[in-house]
Structures are given as structure tokens and as C-alpha cells.
Design a protein around this motif. Structure first.
Motif, PDB file in Angstrom:
ATOM      1  N   HIS A  11       0.848  -1.200   0.000  1.00 38.73           N
ATOM      2  CA  HIS A  11       0.000   0.000   0.000  1.00 38.73           C
ATOM      3  C   HIS A  11       0.882   1.247   0.000  1.00 38.73           C
ATOM      4  CE1 HIS A  11      -2.918  -2.935   1.319  1.00 38.73           C
ATOM      5  NE2 HIS A  11      -3.872  -2.081   1.019  1.00 38.73           N
ATOM      6  N   VAL A  14       0.383   3.506   3.028  1.00 40.30           N
ATOM      7  CA  VAL A  14       0.933   2.895   4.246  1.00 40.30           C
ATOM      8  C   VAL A  14       2.454   3.047   4.244  1.00 40.30           C
ATOM      9  CG1 VAL A  14       1.202   0.722   5.529  1.00 40.30           C
ATOM     10  CG2 VAL A  14      -0.978   1.254   4.444  1.00 40.30           C
ATOM     11  N   SER A  57       0.819  -9.214   4.164  1.00 41.00           N
ATOM     12  CA  SER A  57       0.027  -9.376   2.948  1.00 41.00           C
ATOM     13  C   SER A  57       0.638  -8.552   1.810  1.00 41.00           C
ATOM     14  CB  SER A  57      -1.402  -8.906   3.238  1.00 41.00           C
ATOM     15  OG  SER A  57      -2.211  -9.201   2.143  1.00 41.00           O
ATOM     16  N   MET A  92      -1.819  -5.826   9.401  1.00 42.03           N
ATOM     17  CA  MET A  92      -3.170  -5.630   9.912  1.00 42.03           C
ATOM     18  C   MET A  92      -3.683  -6.930  10.510  1.00 42.03           C
ATOM     19  SD  MET A  92      -5.097  -3.131  10.203  1.00 42.03           S
ATOM     20  CE  MET A  92      -4.670  -1.840   9.070  1.00 42.03           C
ATOM     21  N   ASN A  93      -3.178  -8.058  10.009  1.00 41.03           N
ATOM     22  CA  ASN A  93      -3.582  -9.353  10.541  1.00 41.03           C
ATOM     23  C   ASN A  93      -2.338 -10.246  10.697  1.00 41.03           C
ATOM     24  OD1 ASN A  93      -4.979 -11.644  11.308  1.00 41.03           O
ATOM     25  ND2 ASN A  93      -5.634 -12.150   9.234  1.00 41.03           N
ATOM     26  N   LYS A  95      -1.878 -12.747  12.583  1.00 42.93           N
ATOM     27  CA  LYS A  95      -2.166 -14.068  13.170  1.00 42.93           C
ATOM     28  C   LYS A  95      -1.575 -15.252  12.397  1.00 42.93           C
ATOM     29  CE  LYS A  95      -6.152 -12.229  15.480  1.00 42.93           C
ATOM     30  NZ  LYS A  95      -6.506 -10.960  14.841  1.00 42.93           N
ATOM     31  N   LYS A 116      -0.965  -3.409  13.104  1.00 37.33           N
ATOM     32  CA  LYS A 116      -1.176  -2.038  12.621  1.00 37.33           C
ATOM     33  C   LYS A 116      -2.168  -1.259  13.476  1.00 37.33           C
ATOM     34  CE  LYS A 116       0.328  -2.236   7.836  1.00 37.33           C
ATOM     35  NZ  LYS A 116      -0.065  -2.480   6.445  1.00 37.33           N
TER      36      LYS A 116
ATOM     37  N   GLU B 145     -10.501 -11.281   5.039  1.00 35.91           N
ATOM     38  CA  GLU B 145      -9.207 -10.803   4.546  1.00 35.91           C
ATOM     39  C   GLU B 145      -9.371  -9.477   3.801  1.00 35.91           C
ATOM     40  OE1 GLU B 145      -6.677 -12.456   5.743  1.00 35.91           O
ATOM     41  OE2 GLU B 145      -5.301 -11.055   4.799  1.00 35.91           O
ATOM     42  N   HIS B 148      -9.463  -6.667   6.180  1.00 37.59           N
ATOM     43  CA  HIS B 148      -8.112  -6.371   6.679  1.00 37.59           C
ATOM     44  C   HIS B 148      -7.288  -5.594   5.646  1.00 37.59           C
ATOM     45  CE1 HIS B 148      -8.432  -9.642   9.857  1.00 37.59           C
ATOM     46  NE2 HIS B 148      -8.144  -8.534  10.487  1.00 37.59           N
ATOM     47  N   ASN B 149      -7.384  -6.039   4.392  1.00 36.78           N
ATOM     48  CA  ASN B 149      -6.537  -5.440   3.367  1.00 36.78           C
ATOM     49  C   ASN B 149      -7.129  -4.189   2.722  1.00 36.78           C
ATOM     50  OD1 ASN B 149      -4.346  -7.108   3.545  1.00 36.78           O
ATOM     51  ND2 ASN B 149      -5.209  -8.622   2.141  1.00 36.78           N
ATOM     52  N   MET B 152      -9.459  -1.389   6.528  1.00 34.39           N
ATOM     53  CA  MET B 152      -8.619  -1.242   7.730  1.00 34.39           C
ATOM     54  C   MET B 152      -7.256  -0.621   7.399  1.00 34.39           C
ATOM     55  SD  MET B 152      -9.668  -4.615   9.916  1.00 34.39           S
ATOM     56  CE  MET B 152      -8.835  -4.342  11.451  1.00 34.39           C
ATOM     57  N   GLN B 153      -6.746  -0.903   6.208  1.00 33.44           N
ATOM     58  CA  GLN B 153      -5.469  -0.310   5.786  1.00 33.44           C
ATOM     59  C   GLN B 153      -5.634   1.207   5.604  1.00 33.44           C
ATOM     60  OE1 GLN B 153      -2.574  -1.772   5.533  1.00 33.44           O
ATOM     61  NE2 GLN B 153      -2.833  -3.920   4.946  1.00 33.44           N
ATOM     62  N   HIS B 191     -11.902   0.955  14.026  1.00 27.50           N
ATOM     63  CA  HIS B 191     -10.937  -0.132  13.811  1.00 27.50           C
ATOM     64  C   HIS B 191     -11.328  -1.364  14.635  1.00 27.50           C
ATOM     65  CE1 HIS B 191      -6.778  -1.582  12.907  1.00 27.50           C
ATOM     66  NE2 HIS B 191      -7.117  -2.378  13.901  1.00 27.50           N
ATOM     67  N   GLU B 195     -12.562  -4.988  13.251  1.00 31.20           N
ATOM     68  CA  GLU B 195     -11.837  -6.198  13.645  1.00 31.20           C
ATOM     69  C   GLU B 195     -12.811  -7.253  14.185  1.00 31.20           C
ATOM     70  OE1 GLU B 195      -8.799  -5.714  16.651  1.00 31.20           O
ATOM     71  OE2 GLU B 195      -7.436  -6.830  15.362  1.00 31.20           O
ATOM     72  N   ASP B 199     -13.465 -10.876  12.674  1.00 29.21           N
ATOM     73  CA  ASP B 199     -13.335 -12.081  13.504  1.00 29.21           C
ATOM     74  C   ASP B 199     -14.604 -12.921  13.495  1.00 29.21           C
ATOM     75  OD1 ASP B 199     -10.799 -11.319  14.065  1.00 29.21           O
ATOM     76  OD2 ASP B 199     -11.172 -10.693  16.137  1.00 29.21           O
ATOM     77  N   PRO B 204     -10.332 -15.800  14.636  1.00 28.93           N
ATOM     78  CA  PRO B 204      -8.875 -15.724  14.676  1.00 28.93           C
ATOM     79  C   PRO B 204      -8.240 -17.113  14.835  1.00 28.93           C
ATOM     80  CG  PRO B 204      -9.851 -14.198  16.249  1.00 28.93           C
ATOM     81  CD  PRO B 204     -10.960 -15.004  15.690  1.00 28.93           C
TER      82      PRO B 204
END
Lengths: 215, 355
Positions: A11, A14, A57, A92-93, A95, A116, B145, B148-149, B152-153, B191, B195, B199, B204
Motif C-alpha cells: 500500500h 501505508v 500481505s 493488519m492481521n 495471526k 497495525k 481478509e 483487513h486489506n 482497515m489499511q 478499527h 476487527e 473475527d 482468529p
């Protein structure tokens, strides 16, 4: 601090945000950026940086879709080929990193995970920690207290036998660097992190006794 | 009134012996089928799809023995009985013992066909359900996903900009700090909510580690319900398919909702996950996962009301149909332990955690 930092994130915005943060915090650092795994890997091979900040990612190459599996593969490669490289995973993830836990435990360089969602100051703490060879994995990635037998031996030799690092290295037949690395892993396992006016080794001893790891 | 029923009424005494033979023949077939299926299940297909059919066959045998007069038989067995009767009705009603003997091979054939048909349709249904569930799980994972991508970014960028503006030395035209600080809190809140949604779509660690996924879920559950939970999870676990982990987690969630009702007193509960190695065969060890939920209740009335809930019955079927496993319970005074068993892909030895 004069150091070289490589930032890998697909990104653009970012990347800008992270680079600005790094420039503010390390004004003398040389910062290079990459947006794909391939370009990032090439940069690392060329520059041999002090620190790599990588998103999980990322795309394999330009035009490809960003996937966390690509980031996982890059980290695997880096830990295999640069065992002392300091790494910060900014994601951001984060996990899926749990898949690499055994490798992270064996990695001799710094390794911290910066979600993040962390605030700016918390993010900077993670950067400093990795640059100093420290380890940080979020507590939710651990199933209780996870301690390797060699870390227990280190605690025994340090707190029960009262040995210094050099003597511990000799006793355990490992290098001084590995002893230092074991300390960072033990600190992370016991959730003892650098704080102002606190002696880390003393804190580790207290926590290890609380957890019943040493008498 | 069906032809069978009217025939029985008119020639009750005459046909009594014939019907006894008729039912005993049917019972004998079903018993043999039960033994046959049991043999299979013990040999190779432990925890397999035969379990349901085996149960049906044995229930059918039992019902036939009692002339279908037994009460409390389960719906599936009654359905199978109806199927058998439907077929039998198309056959001329036997009046004598010799006629019964003559018709027995036909009945045996019909029963075997019925059993085979039941088995195939059960397997097909199970496969379809699993496929459907896997597709849904994969789809939700992609959506999670994407959150998240994507959004959230962008939120992260916005947040870093605001944080930079709030740094000492930075000034803004109108009411700088308070406005930016309020925006920052709002962003943090958004945020957090995003999340949570992510989830919910894909729990998770579900794709990486069942113990970590359970730990995360239980910690949330504990926070929401202020429950007295004791959690015991293994540090090593062989990774299963995401869909399988998702089913186990969903079963656990529903089970907790059922067995931990809202109560004025805190119910002590223990949740334990472990991998068992069944050692009835050296050549073919059969490891299975065991998820145990142990709850101690204040009185027997509460236990009785929980054990008779229809949701628990549904959950047993979900466990059998989707996870190819079993859900059962054992009671000891005021403590009830629920067990979820399912077959593991291989022996527990590797992956997440330290040895």
C-alpha cells in the motif's frame, strides 16, 4: 542512529506513513522501500540492512494479488538465509505468523510483531526492540507459558548457579550471541519487556520464580 | 386402513404365526446388517459414515423384534420402518407359514436394497453438506481478509496522519488537539468494530491452530459472560482443515450456550482439548480429537432441563453429520461432562507450540 532500513508494503499510503514515522524516529537512517516480495528480497540481498519492516500481505511481483502466504514465504526465506537479521512484521492481521513460531524461536536476530492497530509510540517501541535484537510476540499467539528446555537451563545457570553469560555459554556449549538470544526469548516468554528504570535480568528472575521455573 | 391392517384384523389368529415369522425374518436381516456394519466400522471405518446407518439398522432390528409396538423410537427408525412397510405392502400378504418362508428371500433383498440406498443417500447428503460448509468457510475467510486489506489499511493511514498532526510542534488552524484527538478515538473505535466483524466472519487462528482459535474464542466468551472457565489446551496440535476447525469451534460455542444457561450462581466449567491415540490396532492407530466441557450444576432440575433440550439433539446430529464425529455426555451426580470426539487426520505430534 546510522542504520539501513528496508520497508516492504504494497500500500503506497501505508509505505509513506511508515517511512515518515521512521524518518522522524531515526533521522540518520537510510530507508529503502519495496512493494513486492521480489523487489524486497533483492533490496535485502543488496543492502544487507540492519532492520526490515515487512507487511504480511504482499504481492509476489508487480500486478500480482497481495496474499499473506507470500509474506510468510518471504519471512521463511529471510530467517533461513539471514539468521541474524532484525525483522519487524507490521501487519493488519499478523495471526498467520503463528505458523512460523518454531522458526521465530530459533531466529537469532530481533523479531517483533507490530499489529497495525498499535499506536505510533507503541509501534516505535517494537521497532527499537527489534533493532536491539529483542523478540516480541503478542500474548494471544501463545498457549500459556511456552518455555524450551534450553531456556530453562539458562535460567537455572543464571539464577541458581549465579553464572555470567560467558560462563553460561561455556557450560551450555553455545556462543555468547546465542546466550543473548536465549535471554530475549525468555523475556518474551515471561512477558518482560524493556522499561525505564528497570533491570531486565532482575525482572526476569522475579517472573521466573513467580511462574515456578526456578526455585 | 391399509391392506396389511385390514388383513390382520380379519384373520387375526390365523395370521398371528405368519406375522411373527414375517417380523422375525425382517429382524434377522436387520440384525445381520447391524453385525455386518459393525464389523466394517471396527475394521476400517471407525467414526465413519456407517455409524448412523448402523444405529438405524440396529434400531430397526429392535423395533421389528417388538412388532413395531415399542414406544419412544426415534423418527429416523420410524421412517425406515415406514419405508419397509411401504415395500412390503406391494407384496401379496402371506397367509401361511410356507408362504412366509417363500417370501423371506424377497424381504431380505428389499431390506438389503433399502439399507444400501439409505447408506448411499446418507453419504451423499453428508458430502453435500460438508462441501457447502467448506465453500461458505472459504468465502467468509476471503471477506474477512478483504476487510483487513481494504478498509482497515485506509484507516491505518488516516490514523498515522492524525497521530503525526498530534505530535508536539505540529499546529493546526482551528482547535488543533481536541478535534484531532476526538478523530483519533473515533478511528480507534471503528478499527475495533471492523476487527470484530472480521473475527465474526473468520475466527482468529481458525486456519492455523485449533487450540489458539479455541483460546481466543473462550477468552471472548469469558469476557462477555463473566464465566468461571478453566481452559486446558495442548501446546502441540496437528493442523486440520479450516472447515473442520470451524465446525468444532461452532459446536463448542453452541454447546456452551446450551449447557451454561444464565444462572444467578456462577457455574464452574472446564474446557479441555486433547488428542487421543486409540491403540486397539498397532498397524492402524486411530487418533481422535477430544473436546471436553465439564460443568457442575447447583441442582438436578437444571441438569434435567438441559439434557432434554432439542438444541442438544440437533447439535449431536451436526457433530455426526458435519464433523464426522460424536457428541455425548456422562453424568456423575451434579457434574455433567460433554465429550466431542472426531477423527484426526493423523497422529498428534507436530505444529504450533513448543515441544
Amino acid at each position: 542512529m546510522n542504520c539501513t532500513i528496508v520497508v516492504i508494503d504494497d500500500h503506497e499510503l501505508v509505505l509513506d506513513g511508515t517511512v515518515n514515522l521512521l524518518k522522524d524516529h531515526y533521522p540518520n537512517a537510510t530507508i529503502q522501500i519495496a512493494q513486492t516480495r521480489q523487489t524486497g528480497q533483492t533490496l535485502i540481498e543488496q543492502l544487507q540492512p540492519d532492520l526490515v519492516v515487512v507487511d504480511l500481505s504482499i504481492p509476489e511481483s508487480e500486478g500480482a494479488t497481495a496474499r499473506f502466504e507470500t509474506g510468510i514465504e518471504l519471512l521463511k526465506f529471510l530467517m533461513q538465509h539471514y539468521p541474524t537479521l532484525n525483522i519487524v512484521v507490521q501487519s493488519m492481521n499478523p495471526k498467520p505468523l503463528v505458523r512460523l513460531k518454531p522458526m521465530i524461536d530459533d531466529h537469532e536476530g530481533g523479531f517483533t510483531i507490530a499489529d497495525k492497530k498499535l499506536r505510533r509510540d507503541e509501534m516505535l517501541t517494537k521497532l527499537d526492540m527489534a533493532l536491539n535484537g529483542g523478540t516480541y510476540l503478542p500474548k494471544e499467539m501463545k498457549l500459556g507459558l511456552e518455555v524450551k528446555p534450553e531456556w530453562l537451563e539458562l535460567l537455572r545457570l543464571a539464577y541458581q548457579e549465579g553464572l555470567q553469560d560467558k560462563a553460561i555459554a561455556k557450560e551450555m556449549n553455545i556462543s555468547d550471541r546465542t546466550v543473548r538470544n536465549y535471554w530475549t526469548k525468555v523475556q518474551d516468554a515471561l512477558s518482560v519487556y524493556p522499561e525505564d528504570n528497570q533491570n531486565l535480568r532482575t525482572q526476569v528472575g522475579i517472573r521466573a520464580r513467580e511462574e515456578g521455573l526456578i526455585d | 386402513m391399509t391392506p396389511i391392517a385390514s388383513s390382520i384384523k380379519s384373520n387375526k389368529k390365523e395370521q398371528e404365526g405368519a406375522w411373527a415369522t414375517y417380523w422375525s425374518g425382517l429382524a434377522s436381516v436387520c440384525t445381520r446388517a447391524t453385525v455386518y456394519l459393525e464389523h466394517f466400522s471396527h475394521q476400517e471405518l471407525w467414526f465413519s459414515n456407517f455409524a448412523g446407518l448402523q444405529f438405524s439398522a440396529s434400531s430397526l432390528a429392535e423395533l421389528c423384534h417388538s412388532g413395531c409396538r415399542k414406544r419412544g423410537c426415534n423418527v429416523l427408525s420410524v421412517y425406515r420402518i415406514v419405508e419397509v412397510v411401504f415395500f412390503i405392502e406391494s407384496i401379496p400378504v402371506p397367509h401361511t407359514r410356507s408362504q412366509c418362508v417363500a417370501i423371506q428371500p424377497v424381504i431380505i433383498l428389499i431390506c438389503m436394497m433399502l439399507l444400501l440406498w439409505s447408506m448411499v443417500s446418507y453419504l451423499e447428503l453428508q458430502r453435500s453438506m460438508r462441501w457447502w460448509f467448506e465453500q461458505r468457510t472459504a468465502h467468509l475467510e476471503v471477506q474477512s481478509e478483504r476487510i483487513h486489506n481494504g478498509v482497515m489499511q485506509e484507516l491505518f493511514v488516516l490514523r498515522r496522519d492524525l497521530e503525526a498532526a498530534l505530535e508536539p510542534g505540529q499546529t493546526s488552524a482551528t482547535d488543533p488537539n481536541q478535534t484531532d484527538q476526538a478523530k483519533l478515538w473515533a478511528i480507534e473505535k471503528i478499527h475495533h468494530q471492523l476487527e470484530q466483524i472480521s473475527d465474526e466472519l473468520s475466527p482468529p487462528y481458525i486456519a492455523d491452530s485449533l487450540p489458539l482459535a479455541i483460546q481466543s474464542h473462550l477468552q471472548n466468551w469469558q469476557r462477555l459472560h463473566a464465566a468461571d472457565l478453566e481452559i486446558e489446551l495442548p501446546t502441540t496440535w496437528e493442523q486440520e482443515a479450516t472447515a473442520q476447525n470451524q465446525i468444532i469451534l461452532m459446536v463448542l460455542n453452541e454447546l456452551l450456550q446450551i449447557v451454561m444457561p444464565i444462572s444467578p450462581v456462577k457455574l464452574p466449567c472446564c474446557v479441555r482439548l486433547l488428542a487421543q491415540n486409540k491403540t486397539n490396532s498397532v498397524e492402524c492407530p486411530k487418533p481422535f480429537g477430544e473436546l471436553l466441557v465439564k460443568v457442575t450444576y447447583p441442582n438436578a432440575v437444571m441438569i434435567s432441563s438441559i439434557l432434554h433440550t432439542k438444541e442438544l439433539r440437533y447439535l449431536r446430529r451436526v457433530m455426526r453429520g458435519l464433523a464426522r464425529g460424536h457428541l455425548f455426555h456422562r453424568r456423575r451426580e451434579l457434574t455433567v461432562t460433554w465429550y466431542c470426539h472426531w477423527r484426526l487426520r493423523s497422529a498428534p505430534s507436530l505444529t504450533v507450540g513448543l515441544d
